[in-house]
Design an enzyme around this catalytic site. Sequence first.
Site, PDB file in Angstrom:
ATOM      1  N   GLU A 217     -10.802  -6.671 -14.532  1.00  0.00           N
ATOM      2  CA  GLU A 217     -10.262  -5.570 -13.744  1.00  0.00           C
ATOM      3  C   GLU A 217      -9.909  -4.357 -14.605  1.00  0.00           C
ATOM      4  O   GLU A 217      -9.913  -3.222 -14.114  1.00  0.00           O
ATOM      5  CB  GLU A 217      -9.012  -6.028 -12.980  1.00  0.00           C
ATOM      6  CG  GLU A 217      -9.264  -7.115 -11.942  1.00  0.00           C
ATOM      7  CD  GLU A 217     -10.096  -6.625 -10.768  1.00  0.00           C
ATOM      8  OE1 GLU A 217      -9.862  -5.486 -10.311  1.00  0.00           O
ATOM      9  OE2 GLU A 217     -10.987  -7.359 -10.329  1.00  0.00           O
ATOM     10  N   GLU A 226      -6.510   3.489 -12.443  1.00  0.00           N
ATOM     11  CA  GLU A 226      -7.876   3.629 -11.937  1.00  0.00           C
ATOM     12  C   GLU A 226      -8.517   4.887 -12.521  1.00  0.00           C
ATOM     13  O   GLU A 226      -7.902   5.958 -12.569  1.00  0.00           O
ATOM     14  CB  GLU A 226      -7.843   3.709 -10.414  1.00  0.00           C
ATOM     15  CG  GLU A 226      -9.195   3.778  -9.756  1.00  0.00           C
ATOM     16  CD  GLU A 226      -9.107   3.720  -8.242  1.00  0.00           C
ATOM     17  OE1 GLU A 226     -10.147   3.949  -7.598  1.00  0.00           O
ATOM     18  OE2 GLU A 226      -8.004   3.452  -7.727  1.00  0.00           O
ATOM     19  N   ASN A 264       0.422  -2.257  -0.204  1.00  0.00           N
ATOM     20  CA  ASN A 264       0.526  -3.229  -1.289  1.00  0.00           C
ATOM     21  C   ASN A 264       1.675  -2.890  -2.238  1.00  0.00           C
ATOM     22  O   ASN A 264       2.379  -3.782  -2.718  1.00  0.00           O
ATOM     23  CB  ASN A 264      -0.790  -3.309  -2.069  1.00  0.00           C
ATOM     24  CG  ASN A 264      -1.836  -4.123  -1.349  1.00  0.00           C
ATOM     25  OD1 ASN A 264      -1.523  -5.090  -0.656  1.00  0.00           O
ATOM     26  ND2 ASN A 264      -3.096  -3.738  -1.486  1.00  0.00           N
TER      27      ASN A 264
END
Length: 364
Positions: A217, A226, A264
């Site tokens: 990831e 990100e 989330n």
Amino acid sequence: MVGALIVALLTAFFTVTPAHAADGQITGLAGKCVDVAASNSANGTPVQLYECNGTNAQRWSSPGDGTLRALGKCLDVASGGTADGTAVQLWDCNGSAAQQWALPSARDIVNPQADKCLDVTGNNSANGTRLQIWTCSGGPNQKWNAPGAGDSGGGSTPSGFVVSEAQFNQMFPGRNSFYTYNGLVQALSSYPAFANSGSDTVKRQEAAAFLANVNHETGGLVYVVEQNTANYPHYCDWSQQYGCPAGQAAYYGRGPIQLSWNFNYKAAGDALGIDLLNNPWLVQNDPAVAWRTGLWFWNTSTGAGTMTSHNAMVNQAGFGQTVRTINGSLECDGRNPGQVQSRVDAYQRFTSILGVSPGANLYC
């Protein structure tokens, strides 16, 4: 007499974990150490947070009497105070309640007399930040890794984690300095069953599986956030009643499993006792918080699968089921075999480092 009895009962209630294993360091916020200022052993010397440097000013021990000692003296609550904000210091050991410390399983360090936690003032990770006592809140500025004598048994490391710091560094030779081993160790207290359930083989397999997925990831623990900034505004679901108080573009992927979306952040923050909905930047600024969000997903979410990743490893469903849970809708059942292979390769490499077989059912 009543006060002494209460102190005795509180001290007995907590399990005191002496900080005398391995190098004796007690690590906390940002992976930094509990430190005696300027290595000065004079009474009243401030105790602070400081970059770990291996000096005697950071070498803490306990003779088993509830005290924590460095430079021949005791960690002491100034003037025996019990109020929030009372500073801690170094002082001649005198057997007083101001020098009693207990370490529950939650990795708070508690002064039973005050029923308050050792705390980093202002949640400030800068070198030299004074330590104090404060009402226990569960925040990252009150979480400590104080290695104990019982942690070294059963094949575990002084931290109690089945992966040593040397093995962690071997797994991630090019990692971003943000992703500290101490931050990971601190985060373990949020999910004590992680890599701590079943046989030693299962424990190591779970640790390897988590870290292998994290490796994929984050590009080998290189990326904290990100990389595609064009995606940032997409992660706000305004249909949620709480909206996106940190801003439309504030909920992009962060941390070891790239937590994203406002819902989330809300769910992870609620579970961890941290307001991540209003302050999602904590995930990219505090290593322990970042690791906690990864462990939150690993231990509680079924994602695109039918079981949590933790249960997949503990119940020996296989590494492939962790991939399905994390990104199965995009990778499993032949959708992207190259991505799956990348995860499997890392898992096999990490199990080899930990000296354990990878088990069956590696693919999804």
